[in-house]
Design an enzyme around this catalytic site. Structure first.
Site, PDB file in Angstrom:
ATOM      1  N   ASP A 330       0.875  -1.162   0.000  1.00 49.81           N
ATOM      2  CA  ASP A 330       0.000   0.000   0.000  1.00 49.81           C
ATOM      3  C   ASP A 330       0.924   1.228   0.000  1.00 49.81           C
ATOM      4  O   ASP A 330       2.082   1.129   0.411  1.00 49.81           O
ATOM      5  CB  ASP A 330      -0.871  -0.037   1.259  1.00 49.81           C
ATOM      6  CG  ASP A 330      -1.569   1.278   1.515  1.00 49.81           C
ATOM      7  OD1 ASP A 330      -2.254   1.764   0.606  1.00 49.81           O
ATOM      8  OD2 ASP A 330      -1.402   1.833   2.626  1.00 49.81           O
ATOM      9  N   ASP A 523      -1.574  -0.896   6.080  1.00 46.62           N
ATOM     10  CA  ASP A 523      -1.833  -0.404   7.434  1.00 46.62           C
ATOM     11  C   ASP A 523      -3.253   0.118   7.653  1.00 46.62           C
ATOM     12  O   ASP A 523      -3.639   0.393   8.780  1.00 46.62           O
ATOM     13  CB  ASP A 523      -0.845   0.721   7.776  1.00 46.62           C
ATOM     14  CG  ASP A 523      -1.145   2.003   6.996  1.00 46.62           C
ATOM     15  OD1 ASP A 523      -1.611   1.894   5.844  1.00 46.62           O
ATOM     16  OD2 ASP A 523      -0.932   3.090   7.549  1.00 46.62           O
ATOM     17  N   ASP A 527      -7.100  -1.852   3.777  1.00 44.18           N
ATOM     18  CA  ASP A 527      -6.089  -2.853   3.434  1.00 44.18           C
ATOM     19  C   ASP A 527      -6.432  -4.229   4.008  1.00 44.18           C
ATOM     20  O   ASP A 527      -5.820  -5.229   3.624  1.00 44.18           O
ATOM     21  CB  ASP A 527      -4.707  -2.447   3.974  1.00 44.18           C
ATOM     22  CG  ASP A 527      -4.164  -1.202   3.282  1.00 44.18           C
ATOM     23  OD1 ASP A 527      -4.473  -1.023   2.089  1.00 44.18           O
ATOM     24  OD2 ASP A 527      -3.451  -0.424   3.933  1.00 44.18           O
TER      25      ASP A 527
END
Length: 641
Positions: A330, A523, A527
């Protein structure tokens, strides 16, 4: 009764028989002779060896067999035959049953001690907790036991004191030693708004903080809980061990019977000598080391990783890491700092910020927070909005002063006009790795807000370490292609997948999994699905609770370099499991022929008691191999076992 007590009882009662073995070549025996041996061995069988019989019988009734089956059969055969031999005035070998029991228990004592040491290393973290806290109650600071601290309490921490629970600093500054939780040796500077972790030590300043997590919800409690679960988990490779044991035990019993028949029928050995060879085969083949190979390495590996600030949740993760070929990241909060700031405003600054802050004040998106923060700094008044609507992956829109207004990305610009000058500015800002937010009223873009979230200082080094390991790196982000590519170029990412809606992240991970095994690092709340879908989910420690819950590995220090360390330690641990299994198998394969008397002509024989001792040292070697994981070097290069 504990294994240790059973061992000591067996050892103490076996010592007179050891003395008897030493005295026999000189024509002497212990007082009472065979009757003393019978009584001592009977006590050992009833107290120390009984759990082996119970376990072996329980497995037999379920049509299975385990290592206890071999121990039970070996000791029982030696014991029963010795009673028969004593009654018929033949040579007895009670000492074989006694010493086999003693040495098997010795191996189990090694295992138990290693388990306790691994568990104690984690339990010591609990002892680091503060016992009391100075809490604000009714306008006064009072000392309270830790159990009475509740969420929302304001707590004061003086220099040298421990932080009682997890929370956020409301007043004051200091530096805090967080090494006992994160493994990071350098003290960390803290100010108002920063999070603090329970049990860490305040260095030089006094501060007040608000308790956010108490009791079992604190990070320390969660770490202890996760490590305990990991140490008690099973790696899938252990299923192979269980299956092998299921087949191995009956095969060994057949080999033991064949050994007896060959010696007694074809080689004219006595019943006693033939039985000694058969019992030796049963004892030497006991796959105790096989059973220790996986759990001991798993306990040491997960315990060491916890000390490094890396929580590996279970054995399945360790095994899955070995097949990972690509690591997907991410962007926001993972590769980047996660604290975006407004860097440019194009257009009438006051008008653009006024519309933007009016729309974004209700949003929790990091970009929205950056806009609101900028408006507050510029003291821009917030207009009233009506008919507010959030559009997933695009932005927000509402009515301000009777006019339809919007803030978002270029996906929101279907029938909206934008000047050529603004379009050129968009390209320029995006090429500078800045995210561009479009601000519009009715069908016209009135301005742009450029927001930048810089890469973490450690991101480039972290990506380089993974690439040196031969792994492909991918960035998965909702940002546009230009901004994402600019960030990727800065840190060295191989591939960029941009313009991804939050709900689409898991789908992209699944698509990548069609060709290779994938780890995902993230995080945020959005996600969580991708962390769950990935072959290995790695959650940043500063992330949301749901993301941490979804990840198979948690990086407590929120340091991207720990991704490489986590993969390296996981591989090292799994390779040690395979090494342990290899030597345990080889030991059994090589030991059985020796015990069966193949080398008898060369004067090489293995009595049951020596077979038991060899088996104990086999278990010790596996435990030692696992413990040495604590000394293994964790390198950023590709690891080999």
């Amino acid at each position: 009764m504990t294994i240790t007590k059973r061992f000591w009882i067996s050892l103490i009662l076996s010592l007179p028989m050891l003395a008897n073995m030493i005295m026999m070549p000189f024509g002497k025996m212990i007082p009472g002779g065979e009757w003393t041996q019978f009584i001592l061995t009977t006590i050992i069988m009833l107290i120390s060896a009984r759990p082996f019989w119970q376990s072996g019988w329980a497995s037999f009734t379920k049509h299975h067999s385990n290592m206890d089956t071999l121990v039970a059969i070996g000791t029982l055969t030696a014991y029963v035959y010795s009673i028969y031999a004593m009654a018929t005035h033949q040579a007895v070998f009670f000492e074989s049953a006694a010493f086999v029991t003693t040495f098997v228990l010795l191996g189990q004592v090694f295992e138990e001690r290693m388990r306790n040491n691994a568990s104690n290393a984690v339990e010591k973290l609990v002892d680091l907790q503060a016992k009391e806290a100075e809490v604000m109650r009714d306008g006064k600071l009072v000392k309270l036991p830790l159990e009475e601290v509740v969420e929302g309490d304001i707590i004061r921490v003086k220099p040298g004191e421990k932080v009682a629970v997890d929370g956020v600093i409301t007043e004051g500054t200091s530096t805090i030693d967080e090494s006992m939780v994160t493994g990071e040796s350098m003290p960390v500077s803290k100010k108002a708004g920063d999070k603090v972790i329970g049990s860490t030590i305040n260095s030089n300043g006094t501060f007040m903080f608000k308790a956010e997590k108490v009791g079992k919800d604190t990070m320390l409690s969660q770490i202890v809980d996760l490590v305990k679960k990991a140490q008690n988990s099973h790696a899938p490779i252990q299923n192979l061990t269980d299956k092998v044991s299921d087949i191995f035990v009956p095969v060994v019993l057949i080999l033991a019977i064949l050994t007896f028949m060959v010696w007694y029928v074809f080689l004219d050995a006595s019943v006693a000598n033939s039985l000694i060879f058969a019992v030796s085969v049963v004892v030497i083949a006991c796959p105790c080391a096989l059973g220790l190979a996986t759990p001991t390495a798993l306990m040491v590996g997960t315990g060491r990783s916890a000390k490094m600030g890396i929580l590996i949740k279970n054995g399945e993760v360790l095994e899955a890491v070995n097949e990972i070929k690509a690591v997907v990241f991410d962007k926001t909060g993972t590769i980047t700092v996660g604290k975006p700031e407004v860097t440019n405003i194009v257009g009438d600054e006051k008008a653009v910020l006024s519309v933007a802050t009016g729309l974004e004040q209700s949003s929790e998106h990091p970009l929205a927070s950056a806009i609101v923060k900028k408006a507050e700094a510029e003291k821009i008044s917030t207009p009233k909005v009506a008919d507010f609507q959030a559009i997933e992956g695009k932005g927000v829109q509402a009515v301000i002063d009777g006019k339809k207004s919007f803030v978002g990305n270029d996906k929101l610009l279907n029938d909206v006009s934008i000047s050529d000058d603004l379009q050129k500015q968009v390209i320029k800002l995006q090429e500078e790795a800045k995210t561009v937010v479009f601000v519009g009223v009715e069908d016209q873009v009135i301005g742009l807000i450029a927001i930048q979230d810089a890469p973490k200082e450690t991101s480039k080094e972290a990506i380089a370490a993974l690439k040196s390991r031969g792994l492909r790196t991918v960035m998965l982000t909702g940002d546009n292609q230009r901004v994402a590519q600019a960030i990727a170029d800065q840190v060295g990412i191989d591939e960029v997948i941009a313009d991804v809606l939050p709900s689409e992240k898991a789908d992209h991970v699944k698509a990548l999994q069609q060709n290779e095994k994938v780890a995902f690092v993230g995080d945020g709340i959005n996600d969580a699905p991708a962390l769950t879908v990935a072959d290995v989910g790695i959650a940043m420690g500063s992330g949301t609770d749901i993301a941490i819950e979804s990840g198979g590995i948690v990086l407590v220090k929120n340091d991207l370099r720990d991704v490489d360390k986590a993969l390296a330690l996981s591989k090292k641990t799994f390779n040690r499991i395979r090494l342990n299994l290899f030597w345990a198998f080889i030991y059994n394969v090589l030991g059985i022929p020796v015990a069966a008397g193949i080398f008898y002509g060369l004067g090489v024989i293995l009595s049951p008691e020596l077979a038991g001792l060899a088996m104990a040292f086999s278990s010790l070697s596996v435990v030692t191999s696992s413990v040495l994981l604590n000394k293994a070097k964790i390198s950023s290069k590709v690891e080999t076992a």
